[in-house]
Design a protein around this motif. Structure first.
Motif, PDB file in Angstrom:
ATOM      1  N   GLU A 121       0.827  -1.202   0.000  1.00 54.82           N
ATOM      2  CA  GLU A 121       0.000   0.000   0.000  1.00 54.82           C
ATOM      3  C   GLU A 121       0.867   1.260   0.000  1.00 54.82           C
ATOM      4  N   ALA A 122       1.916   1.278   0.803  1.00 55.55           N
ATOM      5  CA  ALA A 122       2.792   2.451   0.883  1.00 55.55           C
ATOM      6  C   ALA A 122       3.470   2.709  -0.455  1.00 55.55           C
ATOM      7  N   VAL A 123       3.978   1.666  -1.083  1.00 57.19           N
ATOM      8  CA  VAL A 123       4.652   1.826  -2.375  1.00 57.19           C
ATOM      9  C   VAL A 123       3.663   2.304  -3.433  1.00 57.19           C
ATOM     10  N   LEU A 124       2.486   1.666  -3.492  1.00 55.40           N
ATOM     11  CA  LEU A 124       1.484   2.068  -4.475  1.00 55.40           C
ATOM     12  C   LEU A 124       1.009   3.501  -4.238  1.00 55.40           C
ATOM     13  N   SER A 125       0.834   3.862  -3.001  1.00 58.24           N
ATOM     14  CA  SER A 125       0.430   5.230  -2.670  1.00 58.24           C
ATOM     15  C   SER A 125       1.469   6.237  -3.154  1.00 58.24           C
ATOM     16  N   ASP A 126       2.750   5.941  -2.901  1.00 61.88           N
ATOM     17  CA  ASP A 126       3.826   6.821  -3.373  1.00 61.88           C
ATOM     18  C   ASP A 126       3.826   6.912  -4.896  1.00 61.88           C
ATOM     19  N   LEU A 127       3.631   5.778  -5.570  1.00 64.96           N
ATOM     20  CA  LEU A 127       3.643   5.773  -7.026  1.00 64.96           C
ATOM     21  C   LEU A 127       2.456   6.538  -7.604  1.00 64.96           C
ATOM     22  N   VAL A 128       1.294   6.375  -6.992  1.00 62.89           N
ATOM     23  CA  VAL A 128       0.112   7.121  -7.457  1.00 62.89           C
ATOM     24  C   VAL A 128       0.333   8.614  -7.273  1.00 62.89           C
ATOM     25  N   CYS A 129       0.878   9.011  -6.127  1.00 64.17           N
ATOM     26  CA  CYS A 129       1.180  10.432  -5.890  1.00 64.17           C
ATOM     27  C   CYS A 129       2.194  10.943  -6.908  1.00 64.17           C
ATOM     28  N   ALA A 130       3.207  10.136  -7.208  1.00 65.96           N
ATOM     29  CA  ALA A 130       4.219  10.534  -8.192  1.00 65.96           C
ATOM     30  C   ALA A 130       3.583  10.684  -9.570  1.00 65.96           C
TER      31      ALA A 130
END
Length: 144
Positions: free
Chosen positions: A107-116
Motif C-alpha cells: 500500500e505504501a509503495v502504491l500510494s507513493d507511485l500514485v502520488c508521483a
C-alpha cells in the motif's frame, strides 16, 4: 419432539452449503467429506452431518486455512486436541500477520507511485510504469 434427520441428494447438499457439486466431489476425493454408500439402483443421500462438515471446511477456508490444514483440523475434530488445534491456529495467525505487513508495504509503495503519477509534469515517463519496469522501488519495499 425429535427432529428427523435430513436426507439430501448431492445437489440439495450443494445448495444447502452454497457450494458446487463438483466442489463436494473434490472434497470427497481429498478425503475431507465422506461419500455415503450408494444403495443398489438408487442415489447417494447426505445428512446434516455432511452439511456441518462442509460448513466447517468453508469457515476454515475463510480463515485462511489450506485444505491440507483443514484435513489436519478435521482429524482433531473430536474436541480433545485443543493444544494441537491451537498450535495450527497460532501458525495461521502468524501467516496472516505477515501477509498484513506485506500488504501495508504494498500500500505504501502504491500510494507513493500514485502520488508521483499525479504530480508529474511535462513529458516524463510514468513513474508507475518506470518502477514496474525497473523493479527497484518494489523490490526494495518487499525486503524492508
Amino acid at each position: 419432539m425429535s427432529k428427523k434427520p435430513r436426507s439430501m441428494t448431492i445437489g440439495a447438499l450443494a445448495k444447502a452449503a452454497n457450494i458446487g457439486v463438483e466442489t463436494i466431489r473434490y472434497y470427497q476425493r481429498r478425503g475431507l467429506v465422506a461419500e455415503p454408500d450408494k444403495p443398489y439402483g438408487s442415489i447417494r443421500h447426505y445428512d446434516d452431518q455432511a452439511l456441518a462438515r462442509l460448513q466447517f471446511i468453508r469457515t476454515a477456508q475463510w480463515l485462511g486455512f489450506s485444505l491440507d490444514e483443514i484435513a489436519e483440523l478435521l482429524r482433531l475434530d473430536d474436541g480433545t486436541h485443543c493444544e494441537e488445534a491451537s498450535s495450527l491456529a497460532e501458525h495461521k495467525l502468524q501467516d496472516v500477520r505477515e501477509k498484513m505487513a506485506d500488504l501495508a508495504r504494498m500500500e505504501a509503495v502504491l500510494s507513493d507511485l500514485v502520488c508521483a503519477c499525479h504530480s508529474r509534469q511535462g513529458n516524463v515517463s510514468c513513474p508507475l510504469i518506470a518502477s514496474l519496469q525497473g523493479g527497484t522501488s518494489l523490490a526494495g519495499a518487499s525486503t524492508a
